[in-house]
Design a protein around this motif. Structure first.
Motif, short mmCIF file in Angstrom:
data_model
loop_
_atom_site.label_atom_id
_atom_site.label_comp_id
_atom_site.label_asym_id
_atom_site.label_seq_id
_atom_site.Cartn_x
_atom_site.Cartn_y
_atom_site.Cartn_z
N SER A 10 18.41 22.41 48.31
CA SER A 10 18.21 22.67 46.87
C SER A 10 16.94 22.05 46.32
N LYS A 11 16.39 21.06 47.03
CA LYS A 11 15.23 20.32 46.50
C LYS A 11 14.32 19.89 47.65
N ARG A 34 24.96 19.82 46.67
CA ARG A 34 25.75 19.87 45.44
C ARG A 34 25.27 20.98 44.52
N THR A 35 23.95 21.17 44.43
CA THR A 35 23.41 22.19 43.52
C THR A 35 22.71 23.29 44.31
N PHE A 50 28.38 15.24 49.71
CA PHE A 50 28.56 14.45 50.94
C PHE A 50 29.11 13.05 50.69
N ASN A 78 19.31 17.71 56.76
CA ASN A 78 18.15 17.25 55.99
C ASN A 78 18.54 16.41 54.77
N TYR A 146 19.10 2.26 53.89
CA TYR A 146 18.35 3.47 54.28
C TYR A 146 17.77 3.31 55.69
N VAL A 181 6.33 12.46 51.99
CA VAL A 181 6.28 13.79 51.38
C VAL A 181 6.54 13.70 49.88
N THR A 183 8.22 14.33 47.08
CA THR A 183 9.51 14.83 46.60
C THR A 183 10.10 13.82 45.61
N GLN A 186 10.29 10.18 46.81
CA GLN A 186 9.10 9.34 46.65
C GLN A 186 8.97 8.87 45.19
N1 LIG Z 1 10.17 12.44 51.02
C1 LIG Z 1 9.80 11.60 51.96
O1 LIG Z 1 8.72 10.99 51.90
C2 LIG Z 1 10.66 11.39 53.18
C3 LIG Z 1 10.18 10.56 54.19
C4 LIG Z 1 10.96 10.36 55.32
C5 LIG Z 1 12.18 11.00 55.43
N2 LIG Z 1 12.63 11.79 54.42
C6 LIG Z 1 13.93 12.43 54.60
O2 LIG Z 1 13.81 13.81 54.32
C7 LIG Z 1 15.07 14.33 53.87
C8 LIG Z 1 14.86 15.14 52.59
O3 LIG Z 1 14.36 14.26 51.61
P1 LIG Z 1 13.55 14.75 50.31
O4 LIG Z 1 12.41 13.83 50.19
O5 LIG Z 1 13.35 16.20 50.35
O6 LIG Z 1 14.61 14.32 49.20
P2 LIG Z 1 15.03 15.00 47.80
O7 LIG Z 1 13.92 15.80 47.23
O8 LIG Z 1 15.59 13.86 47.02
O9 LIG Z 1 16.20 16.01 48.22
C9 LIG Z 1 17.38 15.50 48.76
C10 LIG Z 1 18.33 16.65 49.08
O10 LIG Z 1 19.55 16.06 49.56
C11 LIG Z 1 20.65 16.61 48.85
N3 LIG Z 1 21.67 15.61 48.58
C12 LIG Z 1 21.50 14.39 48.00
N4 LIG Z 1 22.69 13.80 47.81
C13 LIG Z 1 23.63 14.67 48.27
C14 LIG Z 1 25.06 14.64 48.31
N5 LIG Z 1 25.77 13.60 47.82
N6 LIG Z 1 25.70 15.70 48.85
C15 LIG Z 1 25.02 16.77 49.32
N7 LIG Z 1 23.68 16.85 49.30
C16 LIG Z 1 23.00 15.82 48.77
C17 LIG Z 1 20.07 17.09 47.51
O11 LIG Z 1 20.82 18.20 47.03
P3 LIG Z 1 21.75 18.15 45.71
O12 LIG Z 1 21.13 17.18 44.77
O13 LIG Z 1 21.77 19.58 45.25
O14 LIG Z 1 23.08 17.72 46.22
C18 LIG Z 1 18.65 17.51 47.88
O15 LIG Z 1 18.60 18.88 48.20
C19 LIG Z 1 15.99 13.12 53.70
O16 LIG Z 1 16.84 12.99 54.81
C20 LIG Z 1 15.01 11.95 53.65
O17 LIG Z 1 15.61 10.75 54.08
C21 LIG Z 1 11.90 12.00 53.30
#
Ligand SMILES: NC(=O)c1ccc[n+]([C@@H]2O[C@H](COP(=O)([O-])OP(=O)(O)OC[C@H]3O[C@@H](n4cnc5c(N)ncnc54)[C@H](OP(=O)(O)O)[C@@H]3O)[C@@H](O)[C@H]2O)c1
Length: 243
Positions: A10-11, A34-35, A50, A78, A146, A181, A183, A186
């Motif tokens: 979703s995001k 969730r969304t 989750f 993810n 984390y 990334v 998002t 960050q």
């Molecule tokens: N961004 C970075 O720099 C970075 C770096 C290293 C690793 N990562 C990893 O990359 C992955 C994606 O991260 P992102 O940066 O894209 O994060 P994000 O933009 O915050 O997105 C997180 C996603 O996880 C879902 N999520 C969160 N809580 C949830 C719950 N309780 N139940 C079901 N879904 C849930 C959200 O969907 P809903 O809100 O719709 O539920 C959303 O789609 C993660 O595993 C993160 O640890 C990110």
């Protein structure tokens, strides 16, 4: 048809990945979160929170349908949360450890378990990608739950790959670090207080200096990777090393 089950579509990274995959009409995407923010004829949303393990257990069968026409079945764990930033022993509520581990480790493990069980006899090529982080390989103060959760997903991935190799199933399992990334995650990091996380300023500078990778660019690299997994022999992979 190729089926991609993507959590957190979703995001952020998950959404960009789903949108990139949906450019190919041979791909179907099932987004679990969730969304829902994607409308596309080849996209199906399965709502799940989750942090509610009981609800996840009751709804798993809705995620993994028969998909009889699948030539490829891919699970991408993810969805992830950072949790509260802060030092252990200093205002981190006990239940936050459970929350971070439920979303980042327990549910991904349940999804892997169910995916492998349900599709054991399915002739499709099967791939599991667990989105991890460099934070699973070195300690960052303020990020205990984390970092520990990502270290756990790295080891889970390695064990499951070893087991699949022993069974000769041909299933490929990866723990993939996406890099830093741009998002919401960050954004949450940058808002933190330096007293709870000593290197916060470094993350603010990444943004100020335009050093963050864009989700769309990471998604393109991930799709290239998914189309060439035969070239990737190691379980731990990094988007930074991908062309
Ligand atoms: N961004 C970075 O720099 C970075 C770096 C290293 C690793 N990562 C990893 O990359 C992955 C994606 O991260 P992102 O940066 O894209 O994060 P994000 O933009 O915050 O997105 C997180 C996603 O996880 C879902 N999520 C969160 N809580 C949830 C719950 N309780 N139940 C079901 N879904 C849930 C959200 O969907 P809903 O809100 O719709 O539920 C959303 O789609 C993660 O595993 C993160 O640890 C990110």
């Amino acid at each position: 048809m190729n089926y991609y089950i993507i959590t957190g579509a979703s995001k952020g990274i998950g959404r960009a990945l789903a949108e990139e995959l949906l450019k190919d009409e041979n791909n179907q995407v099932v987004g679990v979160s969730r969304t829902c923010s994607i409308k596309h004829p080849n996209y199906r949303h399965q709502p799940l929170d989750f942090s509610d393990i009981e609800a996840v257990e009751h709804n798993l069968q809705k995620v993994f349908l028969a998909y009889k026409d699948a030539s490829q079945l891919v699970l991408i764990n993810n969805a992830g949360v950072l949790g509260d930033i802060g030092y252990v022993g200093e205002n981190v509520p006990n239940e936050r450890f459970e929350f971070v581990f439920d979303v980042n480790v327990i549910v991904p493990a349940m999804l892997m378990n169910t995916f492998l069980q349900v599709y054991q006899q399915h002739p499709a090529q099967k791939v599991i990608v667990n989105v991890s982080s460099g934070a699973g390989q070195y300690p960052i103060d303020g990020w205990a739950s984390y970092c520990a959760s990502k270290a756990a997903i790295d080891m889970l991935s390695q064990v499951v790959q070893l087991e699949q190799d022993k069974r000769g199933s041909g299933v490929k399992v990866y723990a993939l670090s996406p890099g830093i990334v741009d998002t919401n995650m960050q954004g949450q990091i940058r808002e933190s207080d330096a007293s709870r996380f000593s290197t916060v300023e470094k993350f603010r500078q990444y943004k100020a200096n335009n050093e963050l990778a864009q989700p769309e660019e990471v998604a393109r690299k991930m799709v290239n990777f998914l189309n060439s997994t035969n070239e990737y022999k190691e379980v731990l992979v990094s988007v930074r090393d991908m062309p």
